[in-house]
Design an enzyme around this catalytic site. Structure first.
Site, PDB file in Angstrom:
ATOM      1  N   ASP A  94       0.862  -1.175   0.000  1.00  0.00           N
ATOM      2  CA  ASP A  94       0.000   0.000   0.000  1.00  0.00           C
ATOM      3  C   ASP A  94       0.901   1.228   0.000  1.00  0.00           C
ATOM      4  O   ASP A  94       2.000   1.204   0.552  1.00  0.00           O
ATOM      5  CB  ASP A  94      -0.895  -0.034   1.247  1.00  0.00           C
ATOM      6  CG  ASP A  94      -1.984   1.020   1.206  1.00  0.00           C
ATOM      7  OD1 ASP A  94      -2.003   1.820   0.264  1.00  0.00           O
ATOM      8  OD2 ASP A  94      -2.813   1.024   2.127  1.00  0.00           O
ATOM      9  N   SER A  95       0.441   2.311  -0.602  1.00  0.00           N
ATOM     10  CA  SER A  95       1.297   3.491  -0.772  1.00  0.00           C
ATOM     11  C   SER A  95       1.511   4.276   0.507  1.00  0.00           C
ATOM     12  O   SER A  95       2.403   5.119   0.573  1.00  0.00           O
ATOM     13  CB  SER A  95       0.681   4.423  -1.818  1.00  0.00           C
ATOM     14  OG  SER A  95      -0.515   4.999  -1.310  1.00  0.00           O
ATOM     15  N   GLY A  96       0.674   4.051   1.518  1.00  0.00           N
ATOM     16  CA  GLY A  96       0.727   4.858   2.734  1.00  0.00           C
ATOM     17  C   GLY A  96      -0.340   5.926   2.781  1.00  0.00           C
ATOM     18  O   GLY A  96      -0.528   6.585   3.805  1.00  0.00           O
ATOM     19  N   GLY A  97      -1.061   6.108   1.675  1.00  0.00           N
ATOM     20  CA  GLY A  97      -2.080   7.149   1.616  1.00  0.00           C
ATOM     21  C   GLY A  97      -3.180   6.970   2.649  1.00  0.00           C
ATOM     22  O   GLY A  97      -3.594   7.928   3.306  1.00  0.00           O
ATOM     23  N   PHE A  98      -3.650   5.732   2.811  1.00  0.00           N
ATOM     24  CA  PHE A  98      -4.737   5.497   3.762  1.00  0.00           C
ATOM     25  C   PHE A  98      -4.276   5.743   5.191  1.00  0.00           C
ATOM     26  O   PHE A  98      -5.016   6.282   6.009  1.00  0.00           O
ATOM     27  CB  PHE A  98      -5.268   4.063   3.619  1.00  0.00           C
ATOM     28  CG  PHE A  98      -6.404   3.759   4.553  1.00  0.00           C
ATOM     29  CD1 PHE A  98      -7.687   4.196   4.263  1.00  0.00           C
ATOM     30  CD2 PHE A  98      -6.191   3.055   5.733  1.00  0.00           C
ATOM     31  CE1 PHE A  98      -8.748   3.936   5.133  1.00  0.00           C
ATOM     32  CE2 PHE A  98      -7.246   2.791   6.605  1.00  0.00           C
ATOM     33  CZ  PHE A  98      -8.523   3.228   6.297  1.00  0.00           C
ATOM     34  N   ASP A 148      -2.221   8.377  -3.048  1.00  0.00           N
ATOM     35  CA  ASP A 148      -3.488   9.065  -3.288  1.00  0.00           C
ATOM     36  C   ASP A 148      -4.034   9.612  -1.983  1.00  0.00           C
ATOM     37  O   ASP A 148      -3.527   9.315  -0.900  1.00  0.00           O
ATOM     38  CB  ASP A 148      -4.511   8.119  -3.938  1.00  0.00           C
ATOM     39  CG  ASP A 148      -4.970   7.018  -2.974  1.00  0.00           C
ATOM     40  OD1 ASP A 148      -4.151   6.598  -2.119  1.00  0.00           O
ATOM     41  OD2 ASP A 148      -6.126   6.575  -3.076  1.00  0.00           O
ATOM     42  N   GLN A 197     -10.942   6.914  -7.174  1.00  0.00           N
ATOM     43  CA  GLN A 197     -11.648   7.522  -6.052  1.00  0.00           C
ATOM     44  C   GLN A 197     -12.958   8.125  -6.576  1.00  0.00           C
ATOM     45  O   GLN A 197     -13.373   7.827  -7.680  1.00  0.00           O
ATOM     46  CB  GLN A 197     -10.764   8.567  -5.376  1.00  0.00           C
ATOM     47  CG  GLN A 197      -9.547   7.994  -4.664  1.00  0.00           C
ATOM     48  CD  GLN A 197      -9.897   7.250  -3.380  1.00  0.00           C
ATOM     49  OE1 GLN A 197     -11.055   7.218  -2.935  1.00  0.00           O
ATOM     50  NE2 GLN A 197      -8.895   6.629  -2.759  1.00  0.00           N
ATOM     51  N   GLY A 224     -11.550   4.067  -1.392  1.00  0.00           N
ATOM     52  CA  GLY A 224     -12.622   4.880  -0.840  1.00  0.00           C
ATOM     53  C   GLY A 224     -13.926   4.142  -0.630  1.00  0.00           C
ATOM     54  O   GLY A 224     -14.977   4.778  -0.498  1.00  0.00           O
ATOM     55  N   ASP A 274      -8.081  -7.494  -0.287  1.00  0.00           N
ATOM     56  CA  ASP A 274      -7.311  -7.577   0.956  1.00  0.00           C
ATOM     57  C   ASP A 274      -8.168  -7.029   2.075  1.00  0.00           C
ATOM     58  O   ASP A 274      -9.062  -6.210   1.841  1.00  0.00           O
ATOM     59  CB  ASP A 274      -6.011  -6.769   0.864  1.00  0.00           C
ATOM     60  CG  ASP A 274      -6.257  -5.284   1.100  1.00  0.00           C
ATOM     61  OD1 ASP A 274      -6.017  -4.799   2.231  1.00  0.00           O
ATOM     62  OD2 ASP A 274      -6.705  -4.592   0.163  1.00  0.00           O
ATOM     63  N   CYS A 312     -13.609 -27.937   7.028  1.00  0.00           N
ATOM     64  CA  CYS A 312     -12.314 -27.272   6.860  1.00  0.00           C
ATOM     65  C   CYS A 312     -11.162 -28.240   7.093  1.00  0.00           C
ATOM     66  O   CYS A 312     -11.205 -29.077   7.998  1.00  0.00           O
ATOM     67  CB  CYS A 312     -12.212 -26.099   7.834  1.00  0.00           C
ATOM     68  SG  CYS A 312     -10.677 -25.156   7.702  1.00  0.00           S
ATOM     69  N   CYS A 314      -7.880 -27.091   7.564  1.00  0.00           N
ATOM     70  CA  CYS A 314      -6.723 -26.370   8.092  1.00  0.00           C
ATOM     71  C   CYS A 314      -6.162 -27.106   9.310  1.00  0.00           C
ATOM     72  O   CYS A 314      -6.809 -27.979   9.895  1.00  0.00           O
ATOM     73  CB  CYS A 314      -7.098 -24.933   8.461  1.00  0.00           C
ATOM     74  SG  CYS A 314      -8.021 -24.739  10.006  1.00  0.00           S
ATOM     75  N   CYS A 317      -8.496 -26.918  12.447  1.00  0.00           N
ATOM     76  CA  CYS A 317      -9.714 -27.741  12.433  1.00  0.00           C
ATOM     77  C   CYS A 317      -9.397 -29.235  12.452  1.00  0.00           C
ATOM     78  O   CYS A 317     -10.198 -30.032  12.951  1.00  0.00           O
ATOM     79  CB  CYS A 317     -10.558 -27.388  11.210  1.00  0.00           C
ATOM     80  SG  CYS A 317     -11.396 -25.785  11.373  1.00  0.00           S
ATOM     81  N   HIS A 343      -6.955 -20.610  10.991  1.00  0.00           N
ATOM     82  CA  HIS A 343      -8.254 -21.002  10.446  1.00  0.00           C
ATOM     83  C   HIS A 343      -8.864 -19.909   9.584  1.00  0.00           C
ATOM     84  O   HIS A 343      -9.317 -20.168   8.459  1.00  0.00           O
ATOM     85  CB  HIS A 343      -9.235 -21.375  11.552  1.00  0.00           C
ATOM     86  CG  HIS A 343     -10.633 -21.523  11.022  1.00  0.00           C
ATOM     87  ND1 HIS A 343     -11.031 -22.643  10.319  1.00  0.00           N
ATOM     88  CD2 HIS A 343     -11.691 -20.662  11.012  1.00  0.00           C
ATOM     89  CE1 HIS A 343     -12.282 -22.474   9.918  1.00  0.00           C
ATOM     90  NE2 HIS A 343     -12.703 -21.283  10.327  1.00  0.00           N
TER      91      HIS A 343
END
Length: 392
Positions: A94-98, A148, A197, A224, A274, A312, A314, A317, A343
């Site tokens: 991630d660019s760091g904008g958020f 952004d 956006q 956004g 994500d 499941c 995993c 489980c 899990h």
């Protein structure tokens, strides 16, 4: 020219859902897919071995946080984030904008970039499109994101108005141009994605997409959304803009979401997701299962000998009961957080794997019906597994 050779192999005839693949420097990705979030260079409570066993294809790192700690001088010694964290498959950063957006009153936005006080030690710092690209170049992520400005859904309880949203996305477009320019100056061979956006306004979403598509990114993300808006607004905007994203590039919906959100969004043509939800909820004893959500602190699980999810496969489980996991949650044992996270991540990755299989079999609508029916059953009920269900 795009650095990504993106190939759609299956297209659902009744929705915008699609099955695709593309190659990155550290591996090939199969979509639709979910990307576990590793903000500080680790997916919380999991080792790379755990992620491999869950068949994670790619994970996220965060430009902002890794810049602050451990710092670029450390990561540069390792030639990038992959060797530093012992992860040999693709990474998106991630660019760091958020994160800058999340600082609120601690930051000041200008045309040049954002000045803010470090949340670590209070130092005065500056982030710009150029700085973000330089950091991501050091991290050597397979996919970098443009810098952004993330527009909030509302401020002090008031919906962000169209004029403010337009000014914000215009700034993001200018920052996008600067991001591309600096990334190319750094001779990066990795990919760079742009971000659409436009808030809750269809006309602004269309405008943002039109301009970003002209800028020459390797893929396009939707930003956004899932920032506090009501679910009907989320679905309205995604139904509007998702299918309009360029068909020849990866489509990434940032920061989303619940299993239901993912299935809905795949139907709108989204390829990549994500979210911190599976890991964060795991640490709080909130587990996702084929048959609905399970909250471990519920006293009814104290003597429950069943696994979290009988369908499941995993590690959690296959080996542990709900009673044991309930006990670990009540006494706040670290092992509980680890097993729960194994899990939840497996559930999300397996969910996307099943979607891919049903798309390959031209039966995405069948998957949606089965998914919705199963999620309504509830984990308290004993379940006779449907032999026609796809399990991986």
């Amino acid at each position: 020219m795009s650095r990504i050779q993106f190939k759609v192999t299956h297209q659902d005839q009744h929705s915008h859902a699609r099955r695709a693949s593309f190659q990155l420097p550290h591996g090939q990705l199969q979509t639709p897919m979910f990307m576990p979030v590793g903000t500080y260079g680790t997916v919380k409570a999991l080792t790379p071995r755990d992620l491999h066993e869950s068949q994670a294809q790619i994970i996220l790192g965060n430009t902002f946080h890794l810049w602050l700690r451990p710092g670029l001088d450390v990561i540069q010694k390792f030639g990038g984030l992959h060797r530093f964290m012992a992860w040999d498959l693709p990474i998106l950063t991630d660019s760091g904008g958020f994160q800058v957006f999340s600082l609120g009153a601690l930051r000041k936005i200008t045309e040049e970039g954002v000045t803010f006080a470090s949340p670590v030690n209070g130092d005065r710092l500056f982030m710009s499109p150029e700085v973000s690209m330089e950091i991501q170049a050091v991290l050597n992520s397979d996919i970098a994101m443009q810098f952004d400005e993330c527009t909030p859904y509302e401020t002090n309880g008031v919906l962000t108005d169209e004029k403010t949203v337009r000014a914000s996305l215009e700034l993001s477009l200018r920052w996008g141009e600067r991001s591309i320019r600096r990334y190319r100056e750094l001779n990066q061979t990795n990919s760079l994605f742009g971000i659409v956006q436009g808030g809750m306004f269809e006309n602004l979403r269309s405008y943002s997409l039109e301009k970003i598509a002209e800028q020459g990114f390797d893929g396009i993300a939707i930003g956004g959304l899932s920032v506090g808006e009501p679910k009907p607004d989320f679905e309205r905007i995604l139904k509007f803009i998702g299918p309009k994203l360029p068909p020849h590039q990866p489509r990434y919906l940032m920061g989303v979401g619940t299993p239901e959100d993912l299935v809905f969004s795949v139907g709108q043509g989204i390829d990549m997701f994500d979210c911190v939800m599976p890991t964060r909820n795991a640490r709080n004893g909130w587990l996702f299962t084929r048959y609905g959500d399970l909250k471990l602190r519920n006293a009814s699980y104290k003597n429950d000998e069943r696994p979290l999810d009988p369908s499941c496969h995993c590690y959690c489980c296959k080996n542990f009961s709900r009673a044991y996991l309930h006990h670990l949650q009540k006494v706040n044992e670290i092992l509980g957080a680890q097993l729960n996270t194994i899990h939840n991540i497996h559930y999300y990755l397996n969910l996307m794997s099943e979607i891919r299989i049903f798309l390959e079999n031209d039966n995405f609508q069948g998957f949606v019906k089965e998914f919705e029916k199963n999620r309504q059953i509830g984990p308290q009920e004993e379940v006779s597994l449907n032999s026609s269900s796809t399990k991986t």
